[in-house]
Scaffold this motif. Structure first.
Motif, PDB file in Angstrom:
ATOM      1  N   TYR A  36      40.780  56.490  30.024  1.00  0.00           N
ATOM      2  CA  TYR A  36      39.730  57.435  29.618  1.00  0.00           C
ATOM      3  C   TYR A  36      39.496  57.348  28.108  1.00  0.00           C
ATOM      4  N   TRP A  37      40.537  57.093  27.363  1.00  0.00           N
ATOM      5  CA  TRP A  37      40.424  57.042  25.906  1.00  0.00           C
ATOM      6  C   TRP A  37      39.616  55.851  25.410  1.00  0.00           C
ATOM      7  N   TYR A  38      39.391  54.866  26.265  1.00  0.00           N
ATOM      8  CA  TYR A  38      38.523  53.750  25.886  1.00  0.00           C
ATOM      9  C   TYR A  38      37.143  54.265  25.483  1.00  0.00           C
ATOM     10  N   VAL A  39      36.652  55.270  26.177  1.00  0.00           N
ATOM     11  CA  VAL A  39      35.302  55.773  25.919  1.00  0.00           C
ATOM     12  C   VAL A  39      35.187  56.299  24.493  1.00  0.00           C
ATOM     13  N   GLY A  40      36.062  57.220  24.112  1.00  0.00           N
ATOM     14  CA  GLY A  40      36.011  57.769  22.762  1.00  0.00           C
ATOM     15  C   GLY A  40      36.301  56.742  21.687  1.00  0.00           C
ATOM     16  N   THR A  41      37.159  55.806  22.004  1.00  0.00           N
ATOM     17  CA  THR A  41      37.518  54.768  21.031  1.00  0.00           C
ATOM     18  C   THR A  41      36.394  53.762  20.838  1.00  0.00           C
ATOM     19  N   LEU A  42      35.749  53.374  21.904  1.00  0.00           N
ATOM     20  CA  LEU A  42      34.750  52.310  21.821  1.00  0.00           C
ATOM     21  C   LEU A  42      33.334  52.806  21.553  1.00  0.00           C
ATOM     22  N   THR A  43      33.082  54.098  21.746  1.00  0.00           N
ATOM     23  CA  THR A  43      31.709  54.595  21.591  1.00  0.00           C
ATOM     24  C   THR A  43      31.520  55.581  20.449  1.00  0.00           C
ATOM     25  N   GLN A  44      32.610  56.066  19.869  1.00  0.00           N
ATOM     26  CA  GLN A  44      32.502  57.045  18.787  1.00  0.00           C
ATOM     27  C   GLN A  44      33.219  56.525  17.542  1.00  0.00           C
ATOM     28  N   ASP A  45      32.633  56.770  16.374  1.00  0.00           N
ATOM     29  CA  ASP A  45      33.283  56.354  15.128  1.00  0.00           C
ATOM     30  C   ASP A  45      34.456  57.266  14.778  1.00  0.00           C
ATOM     31  N   VAL A  46      34.333  58.538  15.148  1.00  0.00           N
ATOM     32  CA  VAL A  46      35.411  59.506  14.970  1.00  0.00           C
ATOM     33  C   VAL A  46      35.632  60.160  16.326  1.00  0.00           C
TER      34      VAL A  46
END
Length: 167
Positions: free
Chosen positions: A52-62
């Protein structure tokens, strides 16, 4: 070019992670090797959650983990954990497909509220360390849990030790 390799590794390793999670018997989900360790069910759910953390890591700068909520379900229900894993893999796959080589080089930061937990550092470095290697680390732990409870470990990179000892 690096993105192509990451994508291929992701797909290969998803298959290995799936095999490992499918090898976990419901009867042993409460096992933990020490008081400071997670139970087998908690560890399995953590592995599923990393996708699930791939989403926040790959799509958000922060990526602020405090602002991100994920329904995880019961750690004593391996079917729920497998469903969480499959759902998170699909989300991760979508985020990976939207990634570019340029975005891999951009700085990324993880926060927990106002506290900076990781970064800023290039997203590609974070993808390897926080995502890919993090999963591999916990899969290794799960292999130890499975063996300690007398369960079979699936071959992920060829036959397991036990499989290779068969005559």
């Amino acid at each position: 070019m690096i993105l192509q390799y990451l994508t291929q590794e992701f797909e290969h390793e998803v298959s290995s992670t799936r095999k490992l999670l499918q090898a976990i018997p419901e009867k042993d989900l409460g096992y933990k090797p020490s008081d400071s360790s997670w139970t087998m069910g908690e560890l399995a759910q953590h592995i599923a959650t990393i996708y699930y953390w791939y989403v926040g890591t790959l799509t958000q700068d922060v990526y602020d983990m405090a602002a991100d909520q994920l329904e995880r379900g019961d750690t004593n229900d391996i079917k729920a954990t497998l469903a969480l894993f499959e759902s998170n893999v699909e989300k991760a796959r979508t985020a990976l497909k939207a990634l570019t080589e340029e975005k891999l080089q951009a700085n990324w930061t993880m926060k927990l509220g106002e506290q900076v937990v990781l970064g800023p550092m290039p997203r590609g470095i974070v993808a390897r360390g926080f995502l890919f290697n993090h999963i591999y680390h916990h899969r290794g732990e799960m292999i130890v849990y499975l063996r300690a409870t007398g369960n079979k470990v699936p071959g992920m990179y060829g036959p397991t030790y036990e499989e290779s000892r068969r005559t």
